[in-house]
Design a protein around this motif. Structure first.
Motif, PDB file in Angstrom:
ATOM      1  N   ARG A 118       0.833  -1.216   0.000  1.00  9.88           N
ATOM      2  CA  ARG A 118       0.000   0.000   0.000  1.00  9.88           C
ATOM      3  C   ARG A 118       0.864   1.260   0.000  1.00  9.88           C
ATOM      4  O   ARG A 118       0.548   2.246  -0.680  1.00  9.88           O
TER       5      ARG A 118
ATOM      6  N   ARG B  47       2.541   1.814  -3.450  1.00  9.15           N
ATOM      7  CA  ARG B  47       1.525   2.233  -4.428  1.00  9.15           C
ATOM      8  C   ARG B  47       1.185   3.706  -4.244  1.00  9.15           C
ATOM      9  O   ARG B  47       0.947   4.425  -5.219  1.00  9.15           O
TER      10      ARG B  47
ATOM     11  N   GLY C 195       3.384   5.726  -6.221  1.00  8.67           N
ATOM     12  CA  GLY C 195       3.346   5.572  -7.661  1.00  8.67           C
ATOM     13  C   GLY C 195       3.987   4.320  -8.211  1.00  8.67           C
ATOM     14  O   GLY C 195       4.248   4.227  -9.414  1.00  8.67           O
TER      15      GLY C 195
ATOM     16  N   ASP D  42       3.633   0.261  -8.912  1.00 13.17           N
ATOM     17  CA  ASP D  42       2.596  -0.766  -9.044  1.00 13.17           C
ATOM     18  C   ASP D  42       3.105  -2.112  -8.518  1.00 13.17           C
ATOM     19  O   ASP D  42       3.360  -3.038  -9.275  1.00 13.17           O
TER      20      ASP D  42
ATOM     21  N   ARG E 190       2.663  -5.691  -6.701  1.00 10.59           N
ATOM     22  CA  ARG E 190       1.563  -6.659  -6.677  1.00 10.59           C
ATOM     23  C   ARG E 190       1.940  -7.883  -5.854  1.00 10.59           C
ATOM     24  O   ARG E 190       3.096  -8.316  -5.877  1.00 10.59           O
TER      25      ARG E 190
ATOM     26  N   PRO F 147       7.606  -3.904 -10.563  1.00  8.45           N
ATOM     27  CA  PRO F 147       7.672  -3.752 -12.018  1.00  8.45           C
ATOM     28  C   PRO F 147       9.101  -3.937 -12.534  1.00  8.45           C
ATOM     29  O   PRO F 147      10.063  -3.441 -11.941  1.00  8.45           O
TER      30      PRO F 147
ATOM     31  N   GLU G 150      11.288   5.715 -14.026  1.00 10.25           N
ATOM     32  CA  GLU G 150      10.389   4.779 -13.345  1.00 10.25           C
ATOM     33  C   GLU G 150      11.160   3.788 -12.481  1.00 10.25           C
ATOM     34  O   GLU G 150      10.724   3.440 -11.372  1.00 10.25           O
TER      35      GLU G 150
END
Length: 221
Positions: free
Chosen positions: A150, A153, A156, A158, A160, A193, A202
């Motif tokens: 959390r 995220r 920014g 992602d 999982r 990612p 990123e």
């Protein structure tokens, strides 16, 4: 493939409990019974020793799932299959990335390996294609893996959770067994990612978000 091999009622098929409910469902559809074995904590694939321990006179096959782009120890598993007269089938959880993207994924993974703190990075392998870059969030619950997800995220990234609940703990496949490595992996793993298309900015964001939380993690006891 199971049906074509004549596997059905009265047969047992050894499968992993770490993800891929479709594999266990396929065993049931063939009329056989899925038997869950523990995973190797490094590869997240079936542990050959655990498979050997799960074999009974009714065992007819083993379904090997290659996990996160890292192949299982197929040679060891096939050796077990040969000793016991078992069919050994292989299954990949995801389609392989394009060849021209594997090198970039590996480059991103190498960058993350060197710069991430507060998480346990995956142990590399020359055959790892990094379909997913899976780290472990250690600690004793302050914060836990889900809180970590959390938090990144919100920054920014992602992140999982690849496997929320092992198959031997879900309705329809529940078993009164202990698979310690499977359960630990389900509690700790987080996929970050690593797509070939990620920009340098990123990738930097992933490192910054994760490292900002690293000081909050407590050692496991």
């Amino acid at each position: 493939m199971l049906k074509a091999a004549g596997i059905g009622a009265g047969d047992e098929v050894v499968v992993p409990a770490f993800g891929n409910v479709e594999v266990a469902e396929a065993v049931v559809l063939a009329g056989a019974v899925p038997v869950f074995a523990d995973i190797d904590p490094v590869t997240y694939c079936l542990d050959p020793a655990a498979v050997a321990g799960a074999i009974t006179p009714r065992t007819a096959a083993v379904v090997v799932v290659h996990r996160f782009g890292r192949p299982a120890d197929v040679d060891a598993l096939r050796s077990i299959g040969q000793r016991h007269g078992l069919l050994v089938l292989e299954h990949s959880e995801l389609d392989a990335p394009p060849i021209d993207g594997v090198a970039q994924r590996r480059a991103h993974a190498a960058y993350l390996d060197q710069r991430l703190g507060g998480v346990i990075t995956p142990i590399g392998s020359v055959r790892h294609t990094y379909q997913q870059y899976v780290v472990r969030v250690p600690g004793n619950g302050r914060p836990d893996r889900d809180a970590f997800v959390r938090a990144i995220r919100a920054r920014g990234v992602d992140g999982r959770v690849p496997v929320k609940t092992p198959l031997h703990r879900i309705p329809g496949f529940r078993r009164d067994i202990c698979l310690p490595e499977t359960e630990r992996a389900a509690d700790e793993t987080l996929a970050l990612p690593v797509d070939a298309s990620l920009s340098r900015r990123e990738i930097h964001r992933i490192v910054s978000a994760c490292n900002a939380l690293g000081g909050l993690l407590q050692p496991a006891f």
